[in-house]
Motif scaffolding. Sequence first.
Motif, short mmCIF file in Angstrom:
data_model
loop_
_atom_site.label_atom_id
_atom_site.label_comp_id
_atom_site.label_asym_id
_atom_site.label_seq_id
_atom_site.Cartn_x
_atom_site.Cartn_y
_atom_site.Cartn_z
N CYS A 18 0.69 3.59 6.95
CA CYS A 18 2.10 3.57 6.58
C CYS A 18 2.47 4.94 6.03
O CYS A 18 1.83 5.43 5.10
CB CYS A 18 2.35 2.50 5.54
SG CYS A 18 4.04 2.50 4.92
N GLN A 20 5.11 5.69 4.47
CA GLN A 20 5.87 5.57 3.23
C GLN A 20 4.96 5.44 2.02
O GLN A 20 5.15 6.10 1.02
CB GLN A 20 6.78 4.33 3.30
CG GLN A 20 8.01 4.55 4.15
CD GLN A 20 8.93 5.57 3.54
OE1 GLN A 20 9.13 5.59 2.33
NE2 GLN A 20 9.48 6.43 4.36
N CYS A 21 3.97 4.51 2.09
CA CYS A 21 3.17 4.23 0.91
C CYS A 21 1.71 4.59 1.10
O CYS A 21 0.90 4.34 0.21
CB CYS A 21 3.32 2.76 0.51
SG CYS A 21 2.55 1.62 1.67
N CYS A 32 4.81 -2.89 7.23
CA CYS A 32 3.86 -2.68 6.14
C CYS A 32 3.98 -3.82 5.13
O CYS A 32 5.05 -4.04 4.58
CB CYS A 32 4.13 -1.35 5.47
SG CYS A 32 3.08 -1.05 4.05
N CYS A 35 5.10 -2.23 1.53
CA CYS A 35 6.42 -1.66 1.21
C CYS A 35 7.49 -2.07 2.21
O CYS A 35 8.67 -1.79 2.00
CB CYS A 35 6.34 -0.14 1.13
SG CYS A 35 6.13 0.67 2.71
ZN LIG Z 1 3.92 0.91 3.37
#
Ligand SMILES: [Zn+2]
Lengths: 213, 217
Positions: A18, A20-21, A32, A35
Amino acid sequence: MPVDAPVLTARKAGLVACTQCAGVWNVGQAKCPRCGAALESRDIHSLSRVWAWWFVGLLCYIPANLFPMLNTTFMMKTSGDTIVGGAVTLISHGAIPVALVILIASVAIPASKFVAVAYLALSVQFRWKTDHLKRMQLYEFVEFIGRWSMIDVFVVAVLSALVQLSVVVSIAPGPAAVTFAMSVVFTMLSARSFDSRLIWDSLDPQPDEDSLT
Amino acid sequence: MATTLTSDKDLEDLIACPSCDALYHAAAPGHGERAVCARCHHVLIAPIEGAVLRIVALALTILILLGTAVFVPFLKIEAQGLSHSTSIVDAALSFSQAHMIGLSIVVLALIVFIPLARAMLLIYVLAPLMFHRLPLTGARMAFRWSEELRPWSMAEIFVLGVGVALVKVADLARVELGAAFWMFAALVIVTVLQDGFLCRWSVWKALDARTGKATSE
Ligand SMILES: [Zn+2]
Ligand SMILES: [Zn+2]
């Protein structure tokens, strides 16, 4: 560790990461679990989005330089100032550092950003093997610096709100303010659409052709 | 390569570099230290002692500064017996007087609404963690949004723009700086500090620890 040695990536391990995280999941997971961001091992539509935003950004950047950013009415006479024209006026008044800020933020950064994003996209599309770390740093620099181009739009906003002295002098925004702001937003979107993991894929011994559009 | 399904327990200790996809075993470094991706130098983990408390305090400061700055005098110009004062909102709305209402909305969003929204989202996510409570519903989505909005929060760029504008009018008229100007200048420092304290990975770990593990079904 030598930088160009193949390393274990999430994709090679049969996993999907992911962006983002930084969480790692089994392939096949669409979102995900941590998140909620959409998961994609490599964003295959990344490059077409980069180019789409890049072209509209460029399209807006041309009128942004041809039309006035602001119109000054001084003693009933109105004159327009383009981005470069405004900087030239500043230089003639001796305010060279400020003129440089404007020239860098409104001319140098946008122009080099178009070149840099195009170079990065092409390098990925044609699997150029040029220094991966340098390209990565170029990308991070482009992402960091791009938003600063917005400064001229704010200058116009402040000037036209502030300089309103009835008949003596008044300043109003010109049409280029809109196209310039649009160009900054679109090039930011173009850079953000780029999946930087693609830069590193040409290091992998077996190229995965369907990871590219 | 055969895809082996790895159990969630194993996946939990893994971290993949968001910039280059390199896979690592996540080992949180000590406070004030950074874990950096070996091949692309992206900062993966950078925990800071007491970061949650500091971020919430700074987010509250941002809320107060922005909330007040909108209502107090910003700049005043004087020349040849004439004067004109302007607020932050006037500055954004100057475009709508020239039939550029869309740009007015964008500018207002970039310098007021998005910074406000980011501060509120961060308080919503982190305040419960500060008091060792369970995260509020939607905390995960709130944190993702606050990170998505980060590049669009442009208060610091606006301050530099004000500086340039002031130089441009310097030989035309006298300008008086109002309280809102100084509040925005303070906002720049607070925002820079806040972004320095914020470690994405640590926040996600803290949210995981409080809500039980995120599992992939
Ligand atoms: Zn994530
Ligand atoms: Zn990396």
